[in-house]
Design an enzyme around this catalytic site. Sequence first.
Site, PDB file in Angstrom:
ATOM      1  NE  ARG A  46      -2.904   0.427   3.342  1.00 27.24           N
ATOM      2  CZ  ARG A  46      -2.192   0.609   4.463  1.00 27.24           C
ATOM      3  NH1 ARG A  46      -1.446   1.687   4.619  1.00 27.24           N
ATOM      4  NH2 ARG A  46      -2.226  -0.309   5.417  1.00 27.24           N
ATOM      5  CE1 TYR A  98     -16.064  11.047 -15.940  1.00 31.37           C
ATOM      6  CE2 TYR A  98     -15.643  11.208 -13.595  1.00 31.37           C
ATOM      7  CZ  TYR A  98     -15.957  10.453 -14.706  1.00 31.37           C
ATOM      8  OH  TYR A  98     -16.157   9.105 -14.585  1.00 31.37           O
ATOM      9  CG  ASP A 170      -9.501  15.833 -14.930  1.00 31.51           C
ATOM     10  OD1 ASP A 170      -8.810  15.228 -15.777  1.00 31.51           O
ATOM     11  OD2 ASP A 170     -10.512  15.343 -14.399  1.00 31.51           O
ATOM     12  CE  LYS A 195     -12.167   7.674 -18.282  1.00 29.55           C
ATOM     13  NZ  LYS A 195     -12.501   8.931 -17.614  1.00 29.55           N
TER      14      LYS A 195
HETATM   15  C1  LIG Z   1     -12.981   9.334 -16.352  1.00 27.66           C
HETATM   16  C2  LIG Z   1     -12.635  10.675 -15.844  1.00 27.66           C
HETATM   17  C3  LIG Z   1     -12.397  10.892 -14.477  1.00 27.66           C
HETATM   18  C4  LIG Z   1     -12.553   9.794 -13.442  1.00 27.66           C
HETATM   19  O1  LIG Z   1     -11.663   8.765 -13.651  1.00 27.66           O
HETATM   20  P1  LIG Z   1     -11.947   7.224 -13.252  1.00 27.66           P
HETATM   21  O2  LIG Z   1     -10.700   6.561 -13.673  1.00 27.66           O
HETATM   22  O3  LIG Z   1     -13.164   6.795 -14.011  1.00 27.66           O
HETATM   23  O4  LIG Z   1     -12.184   7.198 -11.782  1.00 27.66           O
HETATM   24  C5  LIG Z   1     -12.045  12.166 -14.076  1.00 27.66           C
HETATM   25  N1  LIG Z   1     -11.933  13.175 -14.957  1.00 27.66           N
HETATM   26  C6  LIG Z   1     -12.169  13.004 -16.277  1.00 27.66           C
HETATM   27  C7  LIG Z   1     -12.022  14.172 -17.197  1.00 27.66           C
HETATM   28  C8  LIG Z   1     -12.509  11.762 -16.762  1.00 27.66           C
HETATM   29  O5  LIG Z   1     -12.769  11.616 -18.066  1.00 27.66           O
END
Ligand SMILES: *Cc1c(COP(=O)(O)O)cnc(C)c1O
Length: 391
Positions: A46, A98, A170, A195
């Site tokens: 962890r 998001y 982000d 992604k």
């Molecule tokens: C998918 C996404 C998230 C969250 O990510 P997870 O891996 O699904 O928890 C946050 N910000 C954006 C812009 C995203 O596309």
Amino acid sequence: MDFATRAIHAGQPADPSTGATITPIFQTSTYTQQGLGENKGYEYSRTGNPTRAVLETCLAALENATHGLAFASGMAATMAVLSTLRPGDEIIAGDDLYGGSYRAFERVLRPMGVVTHYVAARNTDDYTAAITPSTRMIWAETPTNPLLTLVDIAALGKLARERGVTLVVDNTFASPALQNPLDLGAHIVVHSTTKYINGHSDVVGGAVLTSDDALYDAIKFYQNAAGGVPGAFDAWLTLRGVKTLAVRMRQHCENAQRVAEFLQGHPLVKHVYYPGLAEHPDHALAARQMRGFGGMVSFAFEGERADVDIFVRNLRVFALAESLGGIESLCCHPASMTHGSIPQEEREKRGVTETLLRLSVGIEGADDLIADLMQALDAVAATHKAQASVR
Ligand SMILES: *Cc1c(COP(=O)(O)O)cnc(C)c1O
């Protein structure tokens, strides 16, 4: 070193104990120690795991950051950044973000006494006007989801530094291949590595990158304390995925540009949202801030929700699915899928209407993608024609 070279080599020397060229999967929870207080840098997975450590070093290198931290999901990474806030602190966030981040701000942070104010994402002056003595953080996503407007990171970075506020970007939609927010003045970058970074739709993961030592220490403390870490295999898959990010992103951009231009000329399409189009209101900012216009294209139908349903049922190459950034093309209906957790009134106000679709344009042959969209649009047109003749 070039981005593509860093993606393949940063933090990834051959394994010193075996010469393994590719980082091994250290599938272990614990580490044998030599004596009291004496170990090889790892005690418990962890807290730290060698496969994860390599991923953290590589991702930091890709965002020109000093420090990297990997998480079990993008939301775990987001929550780790938000853990630096205390009751009474305020966040300013763009209004087109998001859905899961919005849910975290409203249903996790707000009940704990951290209030978020939303401003028009692209309007830097609105962020300035929303700052109060309690503002601790500006949260920006660019390009935004799903309307693909741009936020001027350099302008927000300047504002954040003048006012002693932490700017978080982000960077999931652009990926580090196209945009590096820390170079433009941001303090922290967050990624859903699910992604583009992993890019193969087979892992959920997240990352936090920063060059601020104090923020790194606080977020690393939380990573270990809360425990939302990725397993060694997921870290390894993500490392494997990121190696091809540069070439994948080039193809995503090329295909998305062609798809956007095709959609723009179609009579059933009311509006196309893609920063690579000269008509896009943030085209100039995108050209300045990004090294490509990305793989996401949204569009609104000239018609009703029923048309959208016919369209998605007829797609053959594009899959109707949430998520984005993988090699395969996906089509998402934000109002009922990714943005379903935002109340309808709030959604419509933001332009996330019932007829809006978001495409994650993959790296298949662009001609096949366009042919697929064309035949699904033809199916909608054929239905209209059949209905007209019944009447
Ligand atoms: C998918 C996404 C998230 C969250 O990510 P997870 O891996 O699904 O928890 C946050 N910000 C954006 C812009 C995203 O596309």
